[in-house]
Write a protein that holds these residues in place. Sequence first.
Motif, mmCIF file in Angstrom:
data_model
loop_
_atom_site.group_PDB
_atom_site.id
_atom_site.type_symbol
_atom_site.label_atom_id
_atom_site.label_comp_id
_atom_site.label_asym_id
_atom_site.label_seq_id
_atom_site.Cartn_x
_atom_site.Cartn_y
_atom_site.Cartn_z
ATOM 1 N N GLU A 27 0.831 -1.212 0.000
ATOM 2 C CA GLU A 27 0.000 0.000 0.000
ATOM 3 C C GLU A 27 0.862 1.259 0.000
ATOM 4 O O GLU A 27 0.612 2.187 -0.761
ATOM 5 C CB GLU A 27 -0.934 0.000 1.215
ATOM 6 C CG GLU A 27 -1.833 1.219 1.264
ATOM 7 C CD GLU A 27 -2.715 1.263 2.503
ATOM 8 O OE1 GLU A 27 -3.470 2.240 2.608
ATOM 9 O OE2 GLU A 27 -2.654 0.344 3.348
ATOM 10 N N LYS A 31 1.244 4.210 -2.916
ATOM 11 C CA LYS A 31 1.040 5.634 -2.624
ATOM 12 C C LYS A 31 2.279 6.443 -2.997
ATOM 13 O O LYS A 31 2.159 7.534 -3.550
ATOM 14 C CB LYS A 31 0.680 5.838 -1.159
ATOM 15 C CG LYS A 31 -0.719 5.388 -0.838
ATOM 16 C CD LYS A 31 -1.055 5.608 0.618
ATOM 17 C CE LYS A 31 -2.471 5.151 0.905
ATOM 18 N NZ LYS A 31 -2.852 5.428 2.293
ATOM 19 N N TRP A 35 2.373 9.384 -5.674
ATOM 20 C CA TRP A 35 2.877 10.684 -5.246
ATOM 21 C C TRP A 35 4.018 11.138 -6.150
ATOM 22 O O TRP A 35 4.039 12.285 -6.616
ATOM 23 C CB TRP A 35 3.344 10.594 -3.787
ATOM 24 C CG TRP A 35 4.202 11.727 -3.354
ATOM 25 C CD1 TRP A 35 3.781 12.967 -2.967
ATOM 26 C CD2 TRP A 35 5.624 11.743 -3.278
ATOM 27 N NE1 TRP A 35 4.864 13.748 -2.658
ATOM 28 C CE2 TRP A 35 6.008 13.020 -2.840
ATOM 29 C CE3 TRP A 35 6.617 10.802 -3.542
ATOM 30 C CZ2 TRP A 35 7.339 13.372 -2.657
ATOM 31 C CZ3 TRP A 35 7.926 11.160 -3.348
ATOM 32 C CH2 TRP A 35 8.272 12.429 -2.914
ATOM 33 N N ILE A 66 -3.076 11.742 -0.145
ATOM 34 C CA ILE A 66 -1.882 10.898 -0.313
ATOM 35 C C ILE A 66 -0.626 11.734 -0.146
ATOM 36 O O ILE A 66 0.308 11.335 0.559
ATOM 37 C CB ILE A 66 -1.907 10.181 -1.685
ATOM 38 C CG1 ILE A 66 -3.004 9.110 -1.687
ATOM 39 C CG2 ILE A 66 -0.544 9.565 -2.009
ATOM 40 C CD1 ILE A 66 -3.283 8.502 -3.045
ATOM 41 N N GLU A 69 -0.192 12.527 3.479
ATOM 42 C CA GLU A 69 0.203 11.324 4.218
ATOM 43 C C GLU A 69 1.688 11.016 4.017
ATOM 44 O O GLU A 69 2.410 10.744 4.983
ATOM 45 C CB GLU A 69 -0.644 10.142 3.755
ATOM 46 C CG GLU A 69 -0.377 8.877 4.523
ATOM 47 C CD GLU A 69 -1.245 7.710 4.062
ATOM 48 O OE1 GLU A 69 -0.925 6.579 4.456
ATOM 49 O OE2 GLU A 69 -2.228 7.917 3.315
#
Length: 83
Positions: A27, A31, A35, A66, A69
């Motif tokens: 995961e 991401k 990104w 995203i 994060e």
Amino acid sequence: MEKTFVKQFEALLEKYSELMVGESTEEIKEKVKMWALYSHIAKSMPALAKHWNGLYPDAKEEMKQIINEIKVMNEQHRSSSQK
């Protein structure tokens, strides 16, 4: 594409994710990949990114989440690495 290359590139992405945010789960790697690619597109073709943002406002918000994060995880990783 050659399987060896794909595996080698996946290893690069795994190490990049690990160095960037301190972990490299599937995961997180996905991401980080999104990104990195979105950041590159936004810098190299800002009109395209703006167009996409306008077409897909929900996706734009997801991308912002995203990005945030990854930023937070990177800051936490850097601060824990400096101790």
